[in-house]
Design a protein around this motif. Structure first.
Motif, mmCIF file in Angstrom:
data_model
loop_
_atom_site.group_PDB
_atom_site.id
_atom_site.type_symbol
_atom_site.label_atom_id
_atom_site.label_comp_id
_atom_site.label_asym_id
_atom_site.label_seq_id
_atom_site.Cartn_x
_atom_site.Cartn_y
_atom_site.Cartn_z
ATOM 1 N N PRO A 222 0.841 -1.204 0.000
ATOM 2 C CA PRO A 222 0.000 0.000 0.000
ATOM 3 C C PRO A 222 0.876 1.255 0.000
ATOM 4 N N ASP A 223 0.324 2.358 -0.497
ATOM 5 C CA ASP A 223 1.146 3.570 -0.579
ATOM 6 C C ASP A 223 1.650 3.944 0.822
ATOM 7 N N HIS A 224 2.842 4.472 0.873
ATOM 8 C CA HIS A 224 3.470 4.756 2.163
ATOM 9 C C HIS A 224 4.389 5.962 2.028
ATOM 10 N N ASP A 225 4.660 6.596 3.184
ATOM 11 C CA ASP A 225 5.609 7.721 3.209
ATOM 12 C C ASP A 225 7.038 7.231 3.386
ATOM 13 N N LEU A 226 7.162 6.089 4.051
ATOM 14 C CA LEU A 226 8.485 5.595 4.442
ATOM 15 C C LEU A 226 8.440 4.074 4.409
ATOM 16 N N LEU A 227 9.491 3.480 3.882
ATOM 17 C CA LEU A 227 9.580 2.020 3.833
ATOM 18 C C LEU A 227 10.621 1.558 4.858
ATOM 19 N N LEU A 228 10.151 0.767 5.825
ATOM 20 C CA LEU A 228 11.048 0.265 6.865
ATOM 21 C C LEU A 228 11.684 -1.045 6.412
ATOM 22 N N ILE A 229 12.941 -1.198 6.735
ATOM 23 C CA ILE A 229 13.690 -2.391 6.344
ATOM 24 C C ILE A 229 14.215 -3.074 7.612
ATOM 25 N N ALA A 230 13.894 -4.367 7.771
ATOM 26 C CA ALA A 230 14.453 -5.142 8.879
ATOM 27 C C ALA A 230 15.430 -6.149 8.290
ATOM 28 N N ASP A 231 16.694 -5.778 8.317
ATOM 29 C CA ASP A 231 17.749 -6.570 7.664
ATOM 30 C C ASP A 231 19.032 -6.301 8.436
ATOM 31 N N GLU A 232 19.100 -6.845 9.633
ATOM 32 C CA GLU A 232 20.161 -6.433 10.545
ATOM 33 C C GLU A 232 21.554 -6.863 10.113
ATOM 34 N N ARG A 233 21.643 -7.839 9.233
ATOM 35 C CA ARG A 233 22.987 -8.222 8.776
ATOM 36 C C ARG A 233 23.429 -7.412 7.561
ATOM 37 N N GLY A 234 22.546 -6.589 7.036
ATOM 38 C CA GLY A 234 22.922 -5.818 5.846
ATOM 39 C C GLY A 234 22.991 -6.682 4.611
ATOM 40 N N ASP A 235 22.058 -7.634 4.489
ATOM 41 C CA ASP A 235 22.099 -8.580 3.386
ATOM 42 C C ASP A 235 21.419 -8.018 2.131
ATOM 43 N N PHE A 236 20.154 -7.622 2.249
ATOM 44 C CA PHE A 236 19.410 -7.224 1.053
ATOM 45 C C PHE A 236 19.013 -5.751 1.016
ATOM 46 N N GLY A 237 18.994 -5.096 2.180
ATOM 47 C CA GLY A 237 18.456 -3.740 2.258
ATOM 48 C C GLY A 237 19.106 -2.779 1.284
ATOM 49 N N ARG A 238 20.399 -2.918 1.094
ATOM 50 C CA ARG A 238 21.120 -1.974 0.233
ATOM 51 C C ARG A 238 20.654 -2.052 -1.217
ATOM 52 N N TYR A 239 20.066 -3.199 -1.599
ATOM 53 C CA TYR A 239 19.610 -3.336 -2.994
ATOM 54 C C TYR A 239 18.174 -2.855 -3.173
ATOM 55 N N VAL A 240 17.492 -2.585 -2.056
ATOM 56 C CA VAL A 240 16.124 -2.075 -2.129
ATOM 57 C C VAL A 240 16.139 -0.574 -2.464
ATOM 58 N N ALA A 241 17.114 0.127 -1.889
ATOM 59 C CA ALA A 241 17.187 1.576 -2.088
ATOM 60 C C ALA A 241 17.207 1.941 -3.566
ATOM 61 N N TYR A 242 16.383 2.893 -3.960
ATOM 62 C CA TYR A 242 16.288 3.420 -5.330
ATOM 63 C C TYR A 242 15.731 2.403 -6.337
ATOM 64 N N ASN A 243 15.301 1.244 -5.860
ATOM 65 C CA ASN A 243 14.709 0.272 -6.777
ATOM 66 C C ASN A 243 13.241 0.004 -6.469
ATOM 67 N N THR A 244 12.676 0.722 -5.493
ATOM 68 C CA THR A 244 11.286 0.480 -5.111
ATOM 69 C C THR A 244 10.325 0.980 -6.193
ATOM 70 N N TRP A 245 9.110 0.394 -6.209
ATOM 71 C CA TRP A 245 8.086 0.788 -7.188
ATOM 72 C C TRP A 245 7.747 2.259 -7.020
ATOM 73 N N LEU A 246 7.493 2.663 -5.789
ATOM 74 C CA LEU A 246 7.266 4.079 -5.505
ATOM 75 C C LEU A 246 8.573 4.673 -4.989
ATOM 76 N N PRO A 247 8.883 5.890 -5.407
ATOM 77 C CA PRO A 247 10.117 6.492 -4.894
ATOM 78 C C PRO A 247 9.948 6.935 -3.446
ATOM 79 N N ARG A 248 10.423 6.140 -2.522
ATOM 80 C CA ARG A 248 10.223 6.431 -1.106
ATOM 81 C C ARG A 248 11.533 6.255 -0.336
ATOM 82 N N PRO A 249 11.697 7.060 0.700
ATOM 83 C CA PRO A 249 12.901 6.875 1.530
ATOM 84 C C PRO A 249 12.800 5.600 2.373
#
Lengths: 389, 323
Positions: A222-249
């Protein structure tokens, strides 16, 4: 007359000949770093230990003037070796003030050793909120912030930004699940909620597939202002940035992160600590380094103020209202009398700057605004501290 | 000598009709100093400096301005009439704050990154000596007779008492967390040290280095841990001490005899240091976060004006107009 008073003052704080040596132990259980997709970021070899060494150098300078000599005894236990025998050996040699970097299970096993009953143990690496709750121990203090403190800090930040619509992507590893759960609790605590949530499913190599996979994966949130990432090892989160369907921080484990410390913290004199750390360690100071630095700074302050190395006296001082330790975060650091957690501001940081410092304006507390972060006295599940410091 | 001063006055009169006393302020982030006309309260000049200027003080004849350019690792000497940097003094690394000896010659400099107090001869431009002190030295005070210099160290939490004849430490006195500023009473009998994180000011007897008292602060509606004393100034008559309370955005007025806080004056955000106008009727405070200077009327103890300066104003020094 003047000469006599000078001698008196000298005898107060300048007796290096009769210096008392105070032993502080660094006890580290090395953990094999878990695999992550990016090969670019290696865990620093002396994570935590570099902070401990710098802090001992800092308090040793003070010791020159107070007649106290500090000795750091380092015990680093390799991943394959058993932890407890090494810990027992250190205790048998006289370790009473232990600064520990170890997973929660090892930490508790150490705290429960009969020989450690009267010791003072400072946890610098295990973030589990339960260690400050149902699993708390009277001889165990914590300088690393709990997960709940960090997610509370982020929730306060989100409230101040008036971002009402939130979504989350969580990984499936135990620490991801714990972080996601802490985030949900913090959002509830501060009157926020998640509009949508997904579990990260991919096993593929995202370094190549992110631009095609991530937009599709995030399209049905659903549309959102902010997308939260739970990825404490730093595995996938870095690849989510700038690739989301909606441009969101992003925020959480990626984007705007609530961390105990970061190389970008510079206000409140922090630049000086960062400079000293970079000069000696040759890298940026990480949260675990700061937790180790703060643990030994607290011991240094306590030994100087109480003029003793007795663990019970130091514990009593640290848990009292008298402790106001300088920690470069703009407010005095102190320890909560109900669970042994060090009170501390939590910076919200990006890779390049501090975007906020929790607690934020308007989050009020009757006693100390820092207690708006993490479990407060009325809701604590810890009973080991109830007999009082 | 007299003639040249008179000529100088005549010259500046003809050039600048708004002749008045000045307050000079270092802007830590902008790498500039702002010159405030103490009468009109307008910024009449802004001059570039080295990187991260903090401590600032004039020579006794006000012909030279010394500036700690912390990140340039230099103390700069400026001609205040032109704003030109005349030369740098060797200062040791990261000079943050300094104090000029009453002899107008030796400058005692706190080297924040090196745990050293550097003593520099401003005439020969040479380092006289360096003295090991605690971690992150900052507060610098010197007794009016010039015999005792005190350096406070932020992370060691001590005032180090240095004999200026031998340049040896004669005493180390513990204070509350993160001491930031040391100020001798004008008659030299007391030393006042502010502790930013400890939230207190400690008063010492100079002769014995014994603690005489400790002052705490309380403002309704402001959390105690935000009351962080930094800069201090004695009033012209020595009866009061003004204490800047950092992020509490207030200046406390302390009775120097009873050590009671008499009142709190609201100023700009994150107040660092203060300077008295040369005519001693006004107090100027540097407000780091709001980037301005609050002007307080000393008779009424009320803030009367705010002057916008550069980013993160830190230190302040006054220059009377020669007349």
């Amino acid at each position: 007359m003047a000469r006599i008073s000078v001698c008196l003052a000298l005898s107060l704080f300048a007796a290096p000949a009769a210096a008392e040596t105070i032993r502080i132990d660094w006890l580290e259980r090395q953990v094999t770093p878990p695999p992550v997709q990016s090969n670019m970021q290696a865990r620093p070899e002396r994570l935590g230990l570099d902070g401990a060494r710098l802090s001992v150098a800092d308090i040793a300078t003070t010791g020159r003037f107070t007649g106290m000599d500090y000795q750091l005894v380092e015990t680093v236990i390799p991943p394959e070796a058993p932890f407890l025998p090494a810990a027992e050996a250190a205790l048998a040699q006289g370790a009473q003030l232990l600064v520990v970097s170890a997973p929660a299970a090892d930490l508790l096993a150490l705290a429960d050793l009969p020989a450690a009953r009267d010791a003072l143990i400072l946890n610098t690496a295990a973030p589990e909120t339960s260690l400050r709750g149902v699993d708390c121990r009277a001889n165990l203090l914590h300088t690393l912030p709990s997960v709940a403190m960090r997610t509370d800090a982020l929730a306060q930040f989100i409230v101040t930004k008036r971002w009402a619509n939130l979504a989350m992507i969580a990984g499936t590893l135990p620490e991801d699940l714990a972080y996601a759960e802490a985030l949900r609790s913090s959002l509830t605590k501060f009157g926020l909620s998640l509009a949508g949530e997904k579990t990260w499913p991919f096993q593929s190599d995202l370094r190549r597939a992110a631009t095609t996979e991530v937009p599709l994966f995030t399209q049905d949130l659903p549309d959102h202002d902010l997308l939260l990432i739970a990825d404490e090892r730093g595995d996938f989160g870095r690849y989510v940035a700038y690739n989301t369907w909606l441009p969101r921080p992003l925020a959480g484990s990626e984007g705007a992160q609530p961390l105990g410390w970061s190389g970008v913290v510079e206000q409140n004199g922090a630049a000086q600590l960062q400079n000293r750390f970079r000069d000696t360690a040759g890298r940026e100071m990480a949260p675990a380094d700061f937790a180790a630095w703060a643990a030994i700074a607290a011991l240094g302050d306590a030994t100087t103020r109480t003029a003793t190395a007795d663990p019970a006296a130091l514990r009593s001082y640290l848990l009292s209202d008298r402790a106001r330790i300088a920690g470069f975060l703009g407010r005095p650091l102190s320890f909560r009398g109900w669970d042994g957690q060090m009170r501390q501001p939590i910076p919200i940081v990006t890779e390049r700057a501090v975007v906020g410092l929790a607690p934020f304006e308007g989050f009020l507390h009757a006693v100390n605004e820092l207690d708006t972060l993490g479990p407060d006295q009325p809701e604590t599940l810890c009973t080991a501290f109830q007999e009082g410091p | 000598m007299i003639r040249s001063i008179l000529m100088g006055t005549a010259l500046s009169l003809s050039l600048a009709p708004a002749l008045a006393d000045e307050i000079w302020v270092t802007n830590e982030i902008d790498d500039t100093v702002s010159v405030i006309d103490a009468r009109t309260l307008e910024v009449k000049a802004t001059y570039p400096t080295g990187e991260r200027p903090r401590g600032i003080t004039f020579s006794k004849d006000f012909k030279r301005l010394y500036i700690c350019a912390s990140d340039s690792d230099a103390v700069q000497v400026m001609d205040p009439d032109t704003g030109q940097i005349l030369h740098d003094l060797p200062s040791g690394e990261d000079p943050e704050q300094f104090v000029l000896a009453p002899d107008d010659r030796l400058l005692y400099i706190a080297n924040e990154d090196d745990a050293i107090t550097t003593v520099v001869d401003t005439e020969s431009r040479k380092v006289v000596t360096q003295i090991d002190v605690g971690v992150e030295p900052e507060g610098m005070g010197i007794s009016p007779d010039g015999r005792i210099q005190v350096t406070t160290s932020e992370t060691t939490n001590m005032a180090h008492w240095i004999d200026t004849e031998t340049h040896k430490i004669i005493a180390n006195t513990l204070v509350d967390s993160r001491p930031r500023h040391a100020e001798f009473r004008p008659d030299g009998t007391e030393l006042w040290v502010s502790s930013e994180i400890g939230g207190t000011v400690t008063v010492f007897d100079t002769a014995t280095q014994a603690e005489k008292g400790r002052i705490g602060f309380a403002i309704t509606g402001i959390q105690p841990e935000k009351l962080q004393p930094v800069g201090m100034r004695f009033s012209p008559d020595g009866q009061r001490v003004f204490v800047a309370l950092g992020p509490a955005n207030h200046v406390a007025v302390v009775n120097a005899a009873t050590l009671e806080v008499e009142r709190y004056i609201l100023v700009g955000r994150r107040v660092w240091h203060m300077e008295l106008s040369p005519d001693q009727t006004r107090l100027f405070t540097t407000n780091g976060v709001s980037g301005d200077v609050t002007v307080i009327d000393l008779a009424s103890l009320e803030p009367i004006a705010t002057v916008k300066v550069g980013r993160f104003p830190w230190g302040a020094a006054a220059r009377p107009t020669p007349n």
